[in-house]
Enzyme design. Structure first.
Site, PDB file in Angstrom:
ATOM      1  N   ARG A  98       0.812  -1.237   0.000  1.00 57.98           N
ATOM      2  CA  ARG A  98       0.000   0.000   0.000  1.00 57.98           C
ATOM      3  C   ARG A  98       0.837   1.274   0.000  1.00 57.98           C
ATOM      4  NH1 ARG A  98      -3.270  -3.237   3.312  1.00 57.98           N
ATOM      5  NH2 ARG A  98      -5.149  -3.845   2.165  1.00 57.98           N
ATOM      6  N   LYS A 111       3.995  11.749 -11.357  1.00 56.52           N
ATOM      7  CA  LYS A 111       3.107  10.897 -12.168  1.00 56.52           C
ATOM      8  C   LYS A 111       3.826   9.577 -12.396  1.00 56.52           C
ATOM      9  CE  LYS A 111       0.325  13.849 -15.150  1.00 56.52           C
ATOM     10  NZ  LYS A 111       0.129  14.227 -16.553  1.00 56.52           N
ATOM     11  N   GLU A 158      12.295  19.297 -24.224  1.00 61.77           N
ATOM     12  CA  GLU A 158      11.486  19.566 -23.023  1.00 61.77           C
ATOM     13  C   GLU A 158      12.041  20.775 -22.260  1.00 61.77           C
ATOM     14  OE1 GLU A 158       8.642  18.066 -22.256  1.00 61.77           O
ATOM     15  OE2 GLU A 158       8.678  16.077 -23.176  1.00 61.77           O
ATOM     16  N   LYS A 179       9.111  22.916 -13.565  1.00 62.88           N
ATOM     17  CA  LYS A 179       8.127  21.827 -13.498  1.00 62.88           C
ATOM     18  C   LYS A 179       7.533  21.755 -12.099  1.00 62.88           C
ATOM     19  CE  LYS A 179       6.584  17.333 -14.531  1.00 62.88           C
ATOM     20  NZ  LYS A 179       6.710  16.083 -15.251  1.00 62.88           N
ATOM     21  N   GLU A 230      -3.726  17.433 -11.507  1.00 61.53           N
ATOM     22  CA  GLU A 230      -4.321  17.817 -12.792  1.00 61.53           C
ATOM     23  C   GLU A 230      -5.814  18.086 -12.650  1.00 61.53           C
ATOM     24  OE1 GLU A 230      -1.760  16.181 -16.487  1.00 61.53           O
ATOM     25  OE2 GLU A 230      -3.432  14.951 -15.894  1.00 61.53           O
ATOM     26  N   ARG A 254      -1.820  22.312 -14.680  1.00 55.85           N
ATOM     27  CA  ARG A 254      -0.731  21.393 -15.016  1.00 55.85           C
ATOM     28  C   ARG A 254      -0.690  21.082 -16.518  1.00 55.85           C
ATOM     29  NH1 ARG A 254       1.525  16.282 -11.481  1.00 55.85           N
ATOM     30  NH2 ARG A 254       3.010  15.589 -13.034  1.00 55.85           N
ATOM     31  N   ASN A 312       1.908  20.337 -21.183  1.00 55.60           N
ATOM     32  CA  ASN A 312       1.665  19.541 -22.385  1.00 55.60           C
ATOM     33  C   ASN A 312       1.804  20.320 -23.684  1.00 55.60           C
ATOM     34  OD1 ASN A 312       1.058  16.720 -22.181  1.00 55.60           O
ATOM     35  ND2 ASN A 312      -0.548  17.336 -20.755  1.00 55.60           N
ATOM     36  N   HIS A 337       2.387  18.551 -26.957  1.00 57.73           N
ATOM     37  CA  HIS A 337       2.192  17.119 -26.727  1.00 57.73           C
ATOM     38  C   HIS A 337       0.964  16.555 -27.443  1.00 57.73           C
ATOM     39  CE1 HIS A 337       5.350  17.721 -23.861  1.00 57.73           C
ATOM     40  NE2 HIS A 337       5.304  16.472 -23.423  1.00 57.73           N
ATOM     41  N   HIS A 372       1.970  13.602 -29.419  1.00 56.49           N
ATOM     42  CA  HIS A 372       1.497  12.237 -29.140  1.00 56.49           C
ATOM     43  C   HIS A 372       0.903  11.603 -30.401  1.00 56.49           C
ATOM     44  CE1 HIS A 372       1.114  13.024 -24.538  1.00 56.49           C
ATOM     45  NE2 HIS A 372       2.264  12.488 -24.839  1.00 56.49           N
ATOM     46  N   HIS A 383       9.967  10.644 -27.941  1.00 60.52           N
ATOM     47  CA  HIS A 383       8.961  11.551 -27.386  1.00 60.52           C
ATOM     48  C   HIS A 383       9.358  13.028 -27.589  1.00 60.52           C
ATOM     49  CE1 HIS A 383       5.977  13.098 -24.614  1.00 60.52           C
ATOM     50  NE2 HIS A 383       6.939  13.716 -23.936  1.00 60.52           N
TER      51      HIS A 383
HETATM   52  N1  LIG Z   1       5.893  10.650 -15.385  1.00 56.41           N
HETATM   53  C1  LIG Z   1       5.956  11.710 -16.161  1.00 56.41           C
HETATM   54  O1  LIG Z   1       5.551  12.814 -15.770  1.00 56.41           O
HETATM   55  C2  LIG Z   1       6.563  11.569 -17.522  1.00 56.41           C
HETATM   56  C3  LIG Z   1       6.918  12.715 -18.241  1.00 56.41           C
HETATM   57  C4  LIG Z   1       7.542  12.550 -19.479  1.00 56.41           C
HETATM   58  C5  LIG Z   1       7.784  11.282 -19.985  1.00 56.41           C
HETATM   59  N2  LIG Z   1       7.398  10.193 -19.256  1.00 56.41           N
HETATM   60  C6  LIG Z   1       7.656   8.851 -19.757  1.00 56.41           C
HETATM   61  O2  LIG Z   1       9.063   8.678 -19.843  1.00 56.41           O
HETATM   62  C7  LIG Z   1       9.346   7.791 -20.904  1.00 56.41           C
HETATM   63  C8  LIG Z   1      10.443   8.363 -21.748  1.00 56.41           C
HETATM   64  O3  LIG Z   1      11.582   8.535 -20.945  1.00 56.41           O
HETATM   65  P1  LIG Z   1      13.055   8.475 -21.565  1.00 56.41           P
HETATM   66  O4  LIG Z   1      13.129   9.407 -22.702  1.00 56.41           O
HETATM   67  O5  LIG Z   1      13.994   8.606 -20.445  1.00 56.41           O
HETATM   68  O6  LIG Z   1      13.074   7.032 -22.230  1.00 56.41           O
HETATM   69  P2  LIG Z   1      13.606   5.610 -21.713  1.00 56.41           P
HETATM   70  O7  LIG Z   1      13.383   5.412 -20.276  1.00 56.41           O
HETATM   71  O8  LIG Z   1      12.992   4.635 -22.648  1.00 56.41           O
HETATM   72  O9  LIG Z   1      15.165   5.708 -21.985  1.00 56.41           O
HETATM   73  C9  LIG Z   1      15.630   5.873 -23.311  1.00 56.41           C
HETATM   74  C10 LIG Z   1      16.738   4.887 -23.641  1.00 56.41           C
HETATM   75  O10 LIG Z   1      17.940   5.324 -23.021  1.00 56.41           O
HETATM   76  C11 LIG Z   1      18.541   4.244 -22.311  1.00 56.41           C
HETATM   77  N3  LIG Z   1      19.290   4.873 -21.222  1.00 56.41           N
HETATM   78  C12 LIG Z   1      18.831   5.309 -20.034  1.00 56.41           C
HETATM   79  N4  LIG Z   1      19.812   5.946 -19.365  1.00 56.41           N
HETATM   80  C13 LIG Z   1      20.909   5.889 -20.148  1.00 56.41           C
HETATM   81  C14 LIG Z   1      22.252   6.371 -20.011  1.00 56.41           C
HETATM   82  N5  LIG Z   1      22.641   7.081 -18.950  1.00 56.41           N
HETATM   83  N6  LIG Z   1      23.130   6.135 -21.013  1.00 56.41           N
HETATM   84  C15 LIG Z   1      22.742   5.444 -22.118  1.00 56.41           C
HETATM   85  N7  LIG Z   1      21.488   4.978 -22.324  1.00 56.41           N
HETATM   86  C16 LIG Z   1      20.598   5.194 -21.347  1.00 56.41           C
HETATM   87  C17 LIG Z   1      17.391   3.364 -21.916  1.00 56.41           C
HETATM   88  O11 LIG Z   1      17.806   2.042 -21.678  1.00 56.41           O
HETATM   89  C18 LIG Z   1      16.483   3.461 -23.138  1.00 56.41           C
HETATM   90  O12 LIG Z   1      16.904   2.583 -24.136  1.00 56.41           O
HETATM   91  C19 LIG Z   1       8.049   7.564 -21.658  1.00 56.41           C
HETATM   92  O13 LIG Z   1       7.541   6.298 -21.341  1.00 56.41           O
HETATM   93  C20 LIG Z   1       7.126   8.642 -21.140  1.00 56.41           C
HETATM   94  O14 LIG Z   1       5.780   8.231 -21.121  1.00 56.41           O
HETATM   95  C21 LIG Z   1       6.813  10.317 -18.047  1.00 56.41           C
HETATM   96 ZN   LIG Z   2       6.898  15.355 -22.597  1.00 54.57          ZN
END
Ligand SMILES: NC(=O)c1ccc[n+]([C@@H]2O[C@H](COP(=O)([O-])OP(=O)(O)OC[C@H]3O[C@@H](n4cnc5c(N)ncnc54)[C@H](O)[C@@H]3O)[C@@H](O)[C@H]2O)c1
Ligand SMILES: [Zn+2]
Length: 355
Positions: free
Chosen positions: A43, A65, A107, A149, A159, A164, A168, A171, A175, A188
């Protein structure tokens, strides 16, 4: 879902309890997954974000999130659950590839656009340093982005008031691009870059901003080698289909994040459908407005061309020249929170309020 089960299985096997803390060491996917696992195991147990991609540092690690994808929808299973702390070690970013860095820069530029005009101007002036991963430049951008942020999230953590949603910007269009091209084809941040230019153009058509402002936005994104046009293959109908599933649709009406000016985003349904259609149609034909041959070459860059490798040579030279700089290393940035994003304070960083 399978990865979530694996984490919960390990928590059980290792007999973790409510006093245990999970650490999310990785990019946004790992952060979202671990945060969600922490929110449901026993929990709720504390968790710490240790983001290792630029996008995760400036975006997903801050804000609380969490979530995982369902086969029928991205991020459809999740929770709002604040990390106990966010620990950023900029030296982990050394191994990221060029595209991942650029995706994070998209971003960073977004924060300037939505809430901090001065920071946007700083991004314009320092874009070369960001792309080259100059440690001081990157560190400042990361600090300021996290603070922006946290400030926005603190006003509307769940939200509910709509504030918030300004996070986006770009986005809704982005998206649609990500989904239509198949997740992972466009990163992304790349899709958000093209989406922000589309949102800026729509804002111009509605009389909020002028042509010069749209050019400024395109130019800074181009300088980071980000795409500023959607994929040419994407039809207007495809955009509309994906945009109709956006979470900003309320009672059948899509609210868009637009720019009133640089530094001020608004969330509005006050636009006519024809302007939206014209905006999307415009991007099916138009070349980037940014002048200059080199600029146009970069602007025309798409994830597909990236893979072909002609651009990578240029970036590699930049990386070699900068290697020494990067190896000087950046100090660690630690953000601590006691449960609410408004309490996010850098414990060892410059204080810089979000405008
Ligand atoms: N929670 C939120 O508010 C929020 C906001 C934006 C995005 N997201 C989510 O985040 C995700 C995208 O995140 P991301 O861009 O970090 O992608 P990711 O987590 O897929 O990482 C991208 C790639 O980089 C690799 N990687 C990670 N760290 C590394 C490093 N130091 N050196 C080399 N490679 C490395 C990973 O293995 C992966 O292949 C999406 O799923 C999106 O929905 C969430
Ligand atoms: Zn984003």
């Amino acid at each position: 879902m399978e990865s979530l089960n694996t984490i919960i299985d390990i928590c059980m096997q290792k007999r973790l309890d409510r006093k245990s803390t999970l650490f999310a060491l990785g990019g946004g996917v790992i952060g979202d997954l671990t945060g969600f696992a922490a929110s449901i195991f026993a929990r709720g147990v504390p968790y710490v974000q240790v983001p290792t991609t630029l996008l995760a540092v400036v975006d997903s690690a801050v804000g609380g999130k969490t979530g995982i994808n369902h086969p029928l929808g991205k991020n459809m299973v999740g929770s709002f659950y604040q990390p106990h702390a966010v620990i950023v070690d900029a030296s982990t970013l050394k191994t990221l590839d060029t595209r991942q860095i650029a995706a994070g820069i998209a971003e960073i530029i977004k924060y300037g656009l939505i809430c901090d005009e001065e920071f946007f101007a700083w991004c314009e002036a320092n874009i070369a340093g960001l792309v080259a991963r100059d440690p001081t430049t990157l560190q400042y951008a990361m600090e300021r982005s996290c603070q922006c942020k946290a400030t926005v999230v603190a006003m509307d953590e769940r939200e509910s008031s709509g504030v918030r949603a300004i996070l986006n910007l770009g986005h809704t269009f982005g998206h649609a691009i990500e989904a239509a091209m198949g997740y992972g084809t466009w990163l992304h941040g790349e899709a958000v870059a093209a989406g922000m230019v589309m949102a800026a153009e729509m804002s111009r058509r509605l009389g909020y901003i002028d042509d010069t402002t749209v050019r400024r936005i395109e130019a800074v994104l181009c300088a980071a080698a980000l795409p500023v046009r959607p994929p040419p293959s994407m039809q207007v109908e495809t955009f509309l289909t994906y945009m109709a599933t956006d979470k900003k649709v309320e009672r059948g009406v899509l609210r868009l994040v637009l720019l009133e000016r640089i530094g001020k985003a608004i969330v509005t349904a006050n636009y006519d459908r024809q302007t939206l259609l014209d905006t999307i149609q415009y991007f099916r034909q138009a070349l980037p407005r940014t002048a200059g041959k080199l600029r146009e070459a970069s602007c025309a860059l798409t994830p597909e061309r990236f893979r072909k490798g002609w651009f990578i040579k240029v970036m590699l030279i930049g990386a070699i020249l900068d290697k020494e700089n990067r190896e000087r290393g950046a100090r660690m940035l630690t953000y601590q929170s006691s449960g609410h994003p408004s309490r996010f304070q850098p414990t060892n960083a410059r204080q810089q309020p979000c405008a």
